[in-house]
Design a protein around this motif. Structure first.
Motif, short mmCIF file in Angstrom:
data_model
loop_
_atom_site.label_atom_id
_atom_site.label_comp_id
_atom_site.label_asym_id
_atom_site.label_seq_id
_atom_site.Cartn_x
_atom_site.Cartn_y
_atom_site.Cartn_z
N SER A 48 0.83 -1.34 0.09
CA SER A 48 0.09 0.00 0.00
C SER A 48 0.91 1.18 -0.14
O SER A 48 0.21 2.29 -0.35
N ARG A 49 2.10 1.34 0.26
CA ARG A 49 2.99 2.25 0.37
C ARG A 49 3.80 2.79 -0.99
O ARG A 49 4.33 3.61 -1.32
N ASN A 50 3.39 1.58 -2.07
CA ASN A 50 3.85 1.90 -3.56
C ASN A 50 3.13 2.89 -3.95
O ASN A 50 1.69 2.86 -4.36
N THR A 51 3.62 3.92 -3.98
CA THR A 51 2.91 5.23 -5.02
C THR A 51 3.30 5.64 -6.40
O THR A 51 2.66 6.15 -7.07
N LYS A 52 3.86 4.57 -7.13
CA LYS A 52 4.38 4.41 -8.61
C LYS A 52 3.49 3.78 -9.17
O LYS A 52 3.22 2.29 -8.98
N ILE A 53 2.42 4.59 -9.85
CA ILE A 53 1.38 3.59 -10.57
C ILE A 53 1.77 3.23 -11.95
O ILE A 53 2.09 4.54 -12.84
N GLU A 54 1.97 2.19 -12.39
CA GLU A 54 2.38 1.99 -13.68
C GLU A 54 1.13 1.92 -14.61
O GLU A 54 0.31 1.93 -14.48
N GLY A 55 1.41 3.06 -15.69
CA GLY A 55 0.52 3.19 -16.51
C GLY A 55 0.93 4.60 -17.49
O GLY A 55 1.89 5.18 -17.01
N ASP A 56 0.03 4.75 -18.61
CA ASP A 56 0.17 5.92 -19.44
C ASP A 56 -0.93 6.60 -19.25
O ASP A 56 -2.15 6.51 -19.48
N GLY A 57 -0.70 7.89 -19.07
CA GLY A 57 -1.77 8.98 -18.67
C GLY A 57 -2.60 9.33 -19.79
O GLY A 57 -4.09 9.40 -19.91
N ALA A 58 -1.98 9.43 -20.86
CA ALA A 58 -2.58 9.51 -22.38
C ALA A 58 -3.59 8.40 -22.80
O ALA A 58 -4.88 8.60 -23.13
N ARG A 59 -3.32 7.14 -22.47
CA ARG A 59 -4.08 5.96 -22.69
C ARG A 59 -5.41 5.98 -21.74
O ARG A 59 -6.39 5.56 -22.22
N ALA A 60 -4.95 6.27 -20.68
CA ALA A 60 -6.02 6.30 -19.46
C ALA A 60 -7.11 7.40 -19.92
O ALA A 60 -8.09 7.14 -19.59
N ALA A 61 -6.70 8.68 -20.20
CA ALA A 61 -7.58 9.62 -20.66
C ALA A 61 -8.53 9.23 -21.81
O ALA A 61 -9.62 9.57 -22.04
N ALA A 62 -7.52 8.51 -22.83
CA ALA A 62 -8.63 8.01 -24.12
C ALA A 62 -9.50 6.98 -23.65
O ALA A 62 -10.84 7.07 -24.18
#
Length: 90
Positions: A48-62
């Motif tokens: 739960s302390r892991n604050t680095k979320i793997e992913g792409d912001g542009a893809r998530a917005a799309a």
């Protein structure tokens, strides 16, 4: 007759009183579990302390835009009607 009806109506009210519980509430009896949770050093999951979320912001917005405004459905197929049996081979 009236006395029996009154007794029957009042017997439903006394059903919970006659159970004779030894505790103050029905949830009592979890003292050992409560104390062990109270004295736990770190009850949270270590991940739960892991604050680095793997992913792409542009893809998530799309994906969010596609969910909010879905594409229109495809048009229905064209209907063809054969009149007079022309072009039919047997």
């Amino acid at each position: 007759m009236i006395l029996l009806m009154c007794a029957g109506a009042l017997s439903g009210c006394a059903a919970d009183y006659l159970n004779h519980y030894d505790t103050v509430t029905l949830a009592a009896g979890d003292t050992q579990k409560y104390n062990s949770l109270l004295q736990t050093v770190d009850p949270l999951n270590p991940n739960s302390r892991n604050t680095k979320i793997e992913g792409d912001g542009a893809r998530a917005a799309a994906v969010a835009q596609a969910y909010k405004y879905p594409p229109p459905p495809p048009p229905p197929p064209a209907i063809t009607v054969n009149v007079g049996g022309s072009g039919v081979t047997q």
